[in-house]
Scaffold this motif. Structure first.
Motif, mmCIF file in Angstrom:
data_model
loop_
_atom_site.group_PDB
_atom_site.id
_atom_site.type_symbol
_atom_site.label_atom_id
_atom_site.label_comp_id
_atom_site.label_asym_id
_atom_site.label_seq_id
_atom_site.Cartn_x
_atom_site.Cartn_y
_atom_site.Cartn_z
ATOM 1 N N THR A 108 -48.059 82.536 28.605
ATOM 2 C CA THR A 108 -49.452 82.921 28.763
ATOM 3 C C THR A 108 -50.087 81.870 29.667
ATOM 4 O O THR A 108 -50.033 80.681 29.362
ATOM 5 N N VAL A 109 -50.663 82.312 30.766
ATOM 6 C CA VAL A 109 -51.162 81.369 31.772
ATOM 7 C C VAL A 109 -52.673 81.470 31.903
ATOM 8 O O VAL A 109 -53.221 82.560 31.971
ATOM 9 N N GLU A 110 -53.331 80.324 31.922
ATOM 10 C CA GLU A 110 -54.769 80.234 32.171
ATOM 11 C C GLU A 110 -54.962 79.309 33.356
ATOM 12 O O GLU A 110 -54.309 78.279 33.440
ATOM 13 N N ASP A 166 -44.967 79.507 22.414
ATOM 14 C CA ASP A 166 -44.357 78.936 21.209
ATOM 15 C C ASP A 166 -44.884 77.537 20.883
ATOM 16 O O ASP A 166 -44.135 76.606 20.668
ATOM 17 N N ARG A 167 -46.182 77.389 20.858
ATOM 18 C CA ARG A 167 -46.878 76.139 20.547
ATOM 19 C C ARG A 167 -46.596 75.013 21.536
ATOM 20 O O ARG A 167 -46.840 73.858 21.262
#
Length: 120
Positions: free
Chosen positions: A15-17, A31-32
């Motif tokens: 997941t990229v921000e 995964d944390r």
């Protein structure tokens, strides 16, 4: 570099921000585990040329300190808008992308950014 890293992380299922805070281009989470990608500065205190100081605007990064080389900044109404600092030139408008300024040619007001050198 930030865009390539964001694309690679997204392709691998992360997941990229994308962020502008602290010059981080991309943050990936999976995964944390969190990975932050930030460009290396063009100059550091150890790599300055003789007689130069780090640019007071970009701290040696070389990129525009408002948009970090993206040419745009976030905008609440439109999502994003053209960078008013570099006017889409990407590099720091103060040092013109060099990351450093020649100390002896600093303007009087610029010397105020370096009190340890000039005692002003």
């Amino acid at each position: 570099m930030g865009r390539r890293a964001a694309g690679a992380m997204a392709a691998a299922g992360w997941t990229v921000e994308e962020e502008l805070a602290d010059a981080h281009f991309a943050t990936g989470r999976r995964d944390r585990v969190v990975i932050r990608v930030r460009p290396e500065p063009l100059r550091s205190a150890c790599t300055l040329d003789a007689g130069y100081v780090l640019c007071y605007e970009c701290d040696g990064l070389g990129w525009c300190s408002s948009c970090y080389g993206r040419t745009w900044v976030p905008d609440a109404e439109r999502g994003r808008r053209r960078c008013s600092e570099c006017h889409e030139e990407r590099f720091c408008p103060i040092c013109r992308g060099a990351g450093q300024k020649y100390a002896s040619t600093l303007q009087y007001y610029e010397r105020g950014y370096y009190p340890e050198l000039f005692g002003d």
